[in-house]
Design a protein around this motif. Structure first.
Motif, PDB file in Angstrom:
ATOM      1  N   ILE A   1       9.116  12.757  -8.610  1.00 35.92           N
ATOM      2  CA  ILE A   1       8.965  11.772  -7.518  1.00 35.92           C
ATOM      3  C   ILE A   1      10.338  11.404  -6.958  1.00 35.92           C
ATOM      4  O   ILE A   1      10.560  11.373  -5.747  1.00 35.92           O
TER       5      ILE A   1
ATOM      6  N   TYR B   1       3.414   4.257 -10.412  1.00 32.11           N
ATOM      7  CA  TYR B   1       3.481   5.476 -11.219  1.00 32.11           C
ATOM      8  C   TYR B   1       4.761   5.493 -12.058  1.00 32.11           C
ATOM      9  O   TYR B   1       4.732   5.745 -13.254  1.00 32.11           O
ATOM     10  N   LEU B   2       5.893   5.221 -11.390  1.00 29.54           N
ATOM     11  CA  LEU B   2       7.164   5.253 -12.121  1.00 29.54           C
ATOM     12  C   LEU B   2       7.214   4.175 -13.197  1.00 29.54           C
ATOM     13  O   LEU B   2       7.782   4.381 -14.268  1.00 29.54           O
TER      14      LEU B   2
ATOM     15  N   VAL C   1       4.724   3.021 -14.944  1.00 29.35           N
ATOM     16  CA  VAL C   1       3.910   3.404 -16.099  1.00 29.35           C
ATOM     17  C   VAL C   1       4.524   4.582 -16.840  1.00 29.35           C
ATOM     18  O   VAL C   1       4.649   4.564 -18.060  1.00 29.35           O
TER      19      VAL C   1
ATOM     20  N   PHE D   1       6.140   6.989 -25.951  1.00 25.88           N
ATOM     21  CA  PHE D   1       5.120   6.302 -25.151  1.00 25.88           C
ATOM     22  C   PHE D   1       3.737   6.909 -25.410  1.00 25.88           C
ATOM     23  O   PHE D   1       2.759   6.193 -25.650  1.00 25.88           O
TER      24      PHE D   1
ATOM     25  N   LEU E   1       9.785   0.673   6.726  1.00 23.39           N
ATOM     26  CA  LEU E   1       9.243  -0.677   6.631  1.00 23.39           C
ATOM     27  C   LEU E   1      10.362  -1.696   6.741  1.00 23.39           C
ATOM     28  O   LEU E   1      11.462  -1.486   6.242  1.00 23.39           O
TER      29      LEU E   1
ATOM     30  N   LEU F   1       5.716   9.094   0.389  1.00 23.67           N
ATOM     31  CA  LEU F   1       5.248   7.733   0.672  1.00 23.67           C
ATOM     32  C   LEU F   1       6.390   6.739   0.458  1.00 23.67           C
ATOM     33  O   LEU F   1       6.677   5.891   1.304  1.00 23.67           O
ATOM     34  N   ALA F   2       7.049   6.877  -0.680  1.00 25.19           N
ATOM     35  CA  ALA F   2       8.155   5.973  -0.993  1.00 25.19           C
ATOM     36  C   ALA F   2       9.264   6.107   0.040  1.00 25.19           C
ATOM     37  O   ALA F   2       9.811   5.107   0.514  1.00 25.19           O
TER      38      ALA F   2
ATOM     39  N   LEU G   1       3.560  11.081  -3.476  1.00 26.76           N
ATOM     40  CA  LEU G   1       4.107   9.776  -3.872  1.00 26.76           C
ATOM     41  C   LEU G   1       5.555   9.612  -3.409  1.00 26.76           C
ATOM     42  O   LEU G   1       5.945   8.544  -2.921  1.00 26.76           O
TER      43      LEU G   1
ATOM     44  N   PRO H   1       1.896   2.711  -4.839  1.00 25.71           N
ATOM     45  CA  PRO H   1       1.566   3.859  -5.700  1.00 25.71           C
ATOM     46  C   PRO H   1       2.768   4.527  -6.365  1.00 25.71           C
ATOM     47  O   PRO H   1       2.759   4.695  -7.586  1.00 25.71           O
ATOM     48  N   PRO H   2       3.833   4.893  -5.603  1.00 20.86           N
ATOM     49  CA  PRO H   2       4.949   5.524  -6.312  1.00 20.86           C
ATOM     50  C   PRO H   2       5.592   4.599  -7.336  1.00 20.86           C
ATOM     51  O   PRO H   2       5.953   5.044  -8.432  1.00 20.86           O
ATOM     52  N   LEU H   3       5.716   3.314  -6.983  1.00 23.40           N
ATOM     53  CA  LEU H   3       6.381   2.403  -7.919  1.00 23.40           C
ATOM     54  C   LEU H   3       5.532   2.168  -9.167  1.00 23.40           C
ATOM     55  O   LEU H   3       6.052   2.105 -10.279  1.00 23.40           O
TER      56      LEU H   3
ATOM     57  N   LEU I   1       0.820  -1.209   0.000  1.00 21.95           N
ATOM     58  CA  LEU I   1       0.000   0.000   0.000  1.00 21.95           C
ATOM     59  C   LEU I   1       0.853   1.258   0.000  1.00 21.95           C
ATOM     60  O   LEU I   1       0.502   2.263  -0.597  1.00 21.95           O
ATOM     61  N   VAL I   2       2.002   1.186   0.677  1.00 19.10           N
ATOM     62  CA  VAL I   2       2.850   2.374   0.795  1.00 19.10           C
ATOM     63  C   VAL I   2       3.748   2.531  -0.432  1.00 19.10           C
ATOM     64  O   VAL I   2       3.820   3.593  -1.045  1.00 19.10           O
ATOM     65  N   LEU I   3       4.439   1.464  -0.790  1.00 11.03           N
ATOM     66  CA  LEU I   3       5.396   1.567  -1.897  1.00 11.03           C
ATOM     67  C   LEU I   3       4.727   1.376  -3.249  1.00 11.03           C
ATOM     68  O   LEU I   3       5.268   1.772  -4.280  1.00 11.03           O
TER      69      LEU I   3
ATOM     70  N   ALA J   1       6.591  12.219 -12.972  1.00  9.75           N
ATOM     71  CA  ALA J   1       7.466  11.036 -12.973  1.00  9.75           C
ATOM     72  C   ALA J   1       8.883  11.430 -12.573  1.00  9.75           C
ATOM     73  O   ALA J   1       9.556  10.728 -11.815  1.00  9.75           O
TER      74      ALA J   1
END
Ligand SMILES: Nc1ncnc2c1ncn2[C@@H]1O[C@H](COP(=O)(O)OP(=O)(O)OP(=O)(O)O)[C@@H](O)[C@H]1O
Ligand SMILES: [Mg+2]
Lengths: 275, 369, 260
Positions: C143, A29-30, A32, C121, C91, C83-84, C80, A25-27, A21-23, C140
């Motif tokens: 982030i 996004y990157l 895509v 793309f 974690l 969060l990362a 984002l 969304p950013p991953l 859930l945490v990682l 992109a």
């Protein structure tokens, strides 16, 4: 408070789910909007994707052959030479300044001096290169190789000063004093103590300047016009002027390969990148 | 050492504030706590003493709930808290680097725990001020300062006040004096002792400094490689060390080896009478504190008397440290500066040294290889 | 402390380098206030080129577009990227090294390569080029910058502060809200400033991924300065954008210097 406790319980119990859930969304996004585009670029470069975006599954290396033609190789060569000149030029300009700020400048000036280097660092190349255009126009130097070289050094200089400063700032000043007491002149001390110890800073600065400078587009385009061609201007032209996406993709992949190889060699030899 | 008890435990007496039963904690291959059993009593000043890396901090963190033991049980005030998070245990903790919140004032730092417990604001103010008074920090001067505007010793006091203000059952302190210089440190030692007596809270104090532990503690647990070597009063661990490690780690000691025969140890420099229950025939090592050895006239008539050459004399003000060669070993002797012969001692002289059986700090069996 | 001749020379050299950095910028500013169009000759002080800018609809639209993209980019990438960063620092999971490297890639890859891959793309997937495609590309890129800055801040702070909070009776959520978040705020603000400027005056990615009718301020400067077109209106516009970036850079510098 109970929702909080159930949240904490949840986090404890479902560690992996929480990580997702945490990682996630950013991953995602990157993946895509950053990694998928590179995959698409690779597909283009091998001709998997044809006109109007039709997937053909016909593999070809002809775009790479085209990108490795003599005229293009010369552009590669020119770009590397320009990047090298830029790097050497900015080391020569940046080192004394970084040394001055880190070692010699009075304490109360230090922050101001560092900030003054940092501030231009934040302004996009386009604007700062445009700023140079005023002067070069006045001096009738527009569209010359010299203008491009000066422009490159001008734009990249802060990228060299800051890592050098960060490195020299950490230098233990008592090492210099020790060297003096052992009979070394200031010049000798610089050669035998300061310079060797600042190698990581020089290396960091070199990477930060040299690698992006190879692909620089704005400076050669604005200040050099058609007289100077680099990988950057070539890519731009192939894409936005000639719409030759396939060759452009191959060229770009080659360029990225050069960048990554340089970085990997650097990481192996020097280790971490400062900044 | 006490044998491990069985896994099931009997509800301890109420006076046991902290009980560790069979605690095991591993970090990868390192065993940081190796079947630790400790009982800490109400109102006690209890120290965990051991060299760096021996596992003291790990034990403290296990009591706090910041670390979960792999095996064993933690009991606080008679309640099994092994699986409770720190905020559900009734504890306070003073961290090695204090961990004062830099974005809060002294007042806010101390009020933090009270606010979480939803005390009314005037009650909070009263308690915070009391806590500041307790640690001798005038609230008018210090309450509104940020931690960065305090000296090391003052930060120390705030950290203690913050940990005590919620009136925890146990206060855990992890080398809180480590960062202070010697003078302030000695002063803070007495302060800590005073505070502990005033509030009557159980203190569990981690240190690698035997001086601190001996001065402040009611009892000390000596930790070595994750194991408890000995638990006892300062007097006991100093005068009656249970193991060679304890004898060596606490205070200074001379060691000599030999085979035990009828209350006498046959050493390389002669027979030494000792008081011990160890059966004859065993290889033992004798530990003897430098201040227990008498020299010159004072040594005459002792049960063990030897002569040796003075190798070195170090002047320390109140005492002279005299190194004396006895055959192949060298022993250290502390001679009080007031000793009548003290001023006549010269390096190279032959000197008489002596002590009685029972003067030794301990006799330890050497493990059979 | 008196300086030796050698030190003075070094100081002089440094002054020269600083002049090199700032003179071109100062010239742009000066000539944005020049009354006449003649370059290299200051004929009198005037605000008329700013007046021209103010009345130029195209500039206003581009300004709105730049601001719009930069603000949304900042908010989304801040969310984002933070969060990362939290995930990676806090974690307790395996495979972090690989994820960390992935998050660094956008910083290492040259911008022009990234820009053209985005274009390919979008063409391939059939996006209509314009506001959205510019925005998605900016996010992109940003982030990773947010990630690096916030992560450094989080990794740099003393874990025992959070532990102290736990021992004082705060649970994990309370600890996060009262200790972790306020203490990482400078990092988050710094990241927001970086993200904003990177997006606000970005040129290359925007040029590749924009479509007809969507212009930002840097695109205007580019198209008008092409083939050596230098003029007082452009000087005025450049002055405005640089003033914005430099102010933000200055705030950033203040923030990061204070914590040392
Ligand atoms: N989080 C951890 N991860 C891995 N190993 C750890 C961890 N914490 C402690 N250890 C190891 O456990 C052992 C005991 O560590 P601990 O911190 O309890 O020692 P200590 O007695 O407090 O030492 P010091 O006096 O140096 O603080 C050491 O070998 C240490 O390296
Ligand atoms: Mg410790």
């Amino acid at each position: 408070m109970s929702w909080m406790e159930s949240l904490i319980d949840f986090v404890r119990k479902y560690k992996l789910l929480v990580a997702l859930l945490v990682l996630g969304p950013p991953l995602i996004y990157l993946t895509v909007y950053f990694f998928a585009p590179f995959l698409i670029t690779i597909l283009y470069s091998f001709g998997f994707i044809g006109r109007r975006g039709v997937v053909t599954w016909e593999f070809t290396i002809k775009y790479y052959q085209q990108a490795l033609r003599w005229v293009y190789l010369k552009v590669f060569y020119n770009s590397v030479v320009l990047a090298a000149i830029t790097t050497v030029g900015s080391i020569l300009m940046a080192y004394p300044v970084a040394y001055f700020i880190a070692v010699k400048a009075p304490k109360k000036w230090k922050n101001l001096l560092v900030v003054s280097v940092m501030v231009p660092y934040w302004v996009d190349f386009l604007l700062r290169t445009y700023a140079l255009m005023n002067i070069f126009t006045m001096m009738k130097m527009m569209f010359t190789y010299e203008a491009v070289v000066i422009g490159m050094i001008y734009d990249y200089l802060p990228f060299m000063v800051l890592p050098l400063y960060a490195n020299l700032e950490k230098l233990d000043k008592s090492l210099l004093e020790a060297s003096y007491t052992l009979g070394a002149s200031p010049f000798k001390t610089f050669l035998k103590v300061t310079l060797p110890l600042s190698k990581p800073g020089i290396a960091s600065g070199t990477i930060l300047v040299f690698v992006p400078a190879i692909g620089e587009f704005i400076v050669p385009s604005m200040l050099g016009g058609v007289s100077v061609t680099t990988i950057g201007t070539l890519t731009w032209d192939l894409f936005l002027k000639f719409h030759n996406w396939w060759r452009g993709a191959a060229l770009s992949i080659l360029y990225i390969a050069v960048v990554l190889i340089t970085l990997i060699i650097y990481m192996r030899k020097v280790g971490e990148l400062e900044i | 050492m006490e044998m491990m008890e069985k896994a099931e435990y009997i509800t301890p007496e109420v006076e046991d504030m902290v009980v560790l039963r069979n605690i095991v904690k591993r970090f990868g291959k390192v065993v940081a706590s190796d079947h630790v059993n400790i009982e800490i009593k109400r109102n006690e000043f209890f120290s965990l003493l051991g060299p760096s890396g021996s596992g003291k901090t790990t034990l403290l963190r296990i009591i706090a709930g910041l670390e979960k033991p792999d095996e064993g049980v933690v009991i606080l005030e008679g309640k099994d808290v092994t699986n409770l998070p720190p905020y559900k245990r009734n504890i306070g903790m003073v961290f090695q680097h204090l961990a004062l919140f830099p974005h809060m004032t002294v007042f806010e730092n101390i009020a933090y725990g009270l606010r979480l417990r939803k005390f009314p604001e005037d009650e909070i103010k009263r308690r915070v001020y009391d806590a500041l008074e307790l640690v001798k920090m005038p609230p008018e001067t210090f309450a509104e300062r940020k931690p960065s505007q305090l000296s090391g010793g003052q930060q120390q006091r705030v950290a203690i006040a913050r940990a005590l203000v919620t009136q925890p059952a146990v206060l855990l302190l992890d080398e809180p004096l480590g960062a202070l210089d010697l003078k302030i440190r000695q002063h803070m030692m007495l302060e800590l002792k005073r505070i502990q007596r005033t509030v009557g809270t159980t203190f569990v104090y981690v240190t690698h400094d035997q001086g601190e532990a001996l001065v402040m503690s009611d009892r000390i647990a000596v930790i070595h490689e994750g194991r408890v070597e000995q638990v006892g009063s300062p007097y006991e661990v100093y005068e009656k060390p249970r193991t060679k490690f304890v004898a060596n780690f606490i205070g200074e000691a001379n060691f000599f080896e030999g085979t035990l025969r009828d209350g006498t140890v046959e050493t390389s420099f002669g027979a030494v009478k000792v008081a011990t229950d160890i059966p004859s025939g065993r290889r033992v090592v004798v530990s003897l504190r430098p201040e227990r050895i008498r020299v010159g006239k004072a040594a005459e008539g002792a049960e063990n008397v030897f002569e040796g050459k003075i190798r070195e004399i170090v002047y320390k003000g109140d005492i002279l440290i005299v190194m004396v060669a006895l055959d192949d070993i060298e022993i250290k002797v502390n001679v009080p500066a007031t000793h009548p012969e003290a001023r006549k001692l010269r390096e190279g002289d032959i000197i008489r040294v002596g002590w009685d059986s029972g003067d030794e700090a301990g006799v330890f069996e050497l493990e059979a290889e | 402390m008196s300086m030796s001749l050698r030190d003075k020379l070094m100081g002089l050299y440094s002054a020269f380098v600083y002049a090199f950095l700032y003179v071109p910028i100062i010239i742009v500013i000066i000539f944005s206030f020049n009354e006449s169009r003649t370059l290299g000759q200051f004929t009198g002080f005037s605000l008329k080129w700013y007046q021209v800018l103010l009345e130029d609809k195209v500039v206003w639209v581009a300004f709105y577009n730049s601001l719009n993209v930069a603000v949304i980019t900042t908010l989304v990438s801040l969310f984002l990227g933070t969060l990362a960063a939290y995930g990676m620092v806090r974690l307790d999971i395996g495979g972090k090294g690989a994820v960390d490297s992935l998050l660094y890639v956008p910083i290492i890859i040259p911008e022009i390569a990234e820009a053209l891959s985005l274009l390919l793309f979008y063409k391939f997937t059939g996006y209509e080029l314009g506001w959205l495609t510019v925005l998605l590309g900016h996010i992109a890129f940003d982030i990773s910058f947010v990630y690096v800055v916030v992560r450094a801040r989080l990794a740099g702070f003393d874990r025992s502060l959070e532990e102290a909070s736990l021992t004082l009776g705060a649970n994990e959520v309370q600890t996060f809200l009262k200790v972790t978040l306020p203490l990482s705020m400078p990092g988050i603000i710094a990241a927001a400033l970086i993200a904003f400027t990177l997006s606000f005056d970005d040129f290359i990615k925007t040029a590749f991924t924009t479509g007809p009718g969507f212009q930002t301020l840097p695109l205007i400067i580019w198209s008008q300065s092409a083939r050596g077109g230098v003029g007082p209106e452009l000087n005025a516009l450049t002055t405005v954008i640089m003033a914005i970036s430099m102010t933000i850079a200055y705030i950033y510098a203040k923030l990061t210097m204070e914590k040392q």
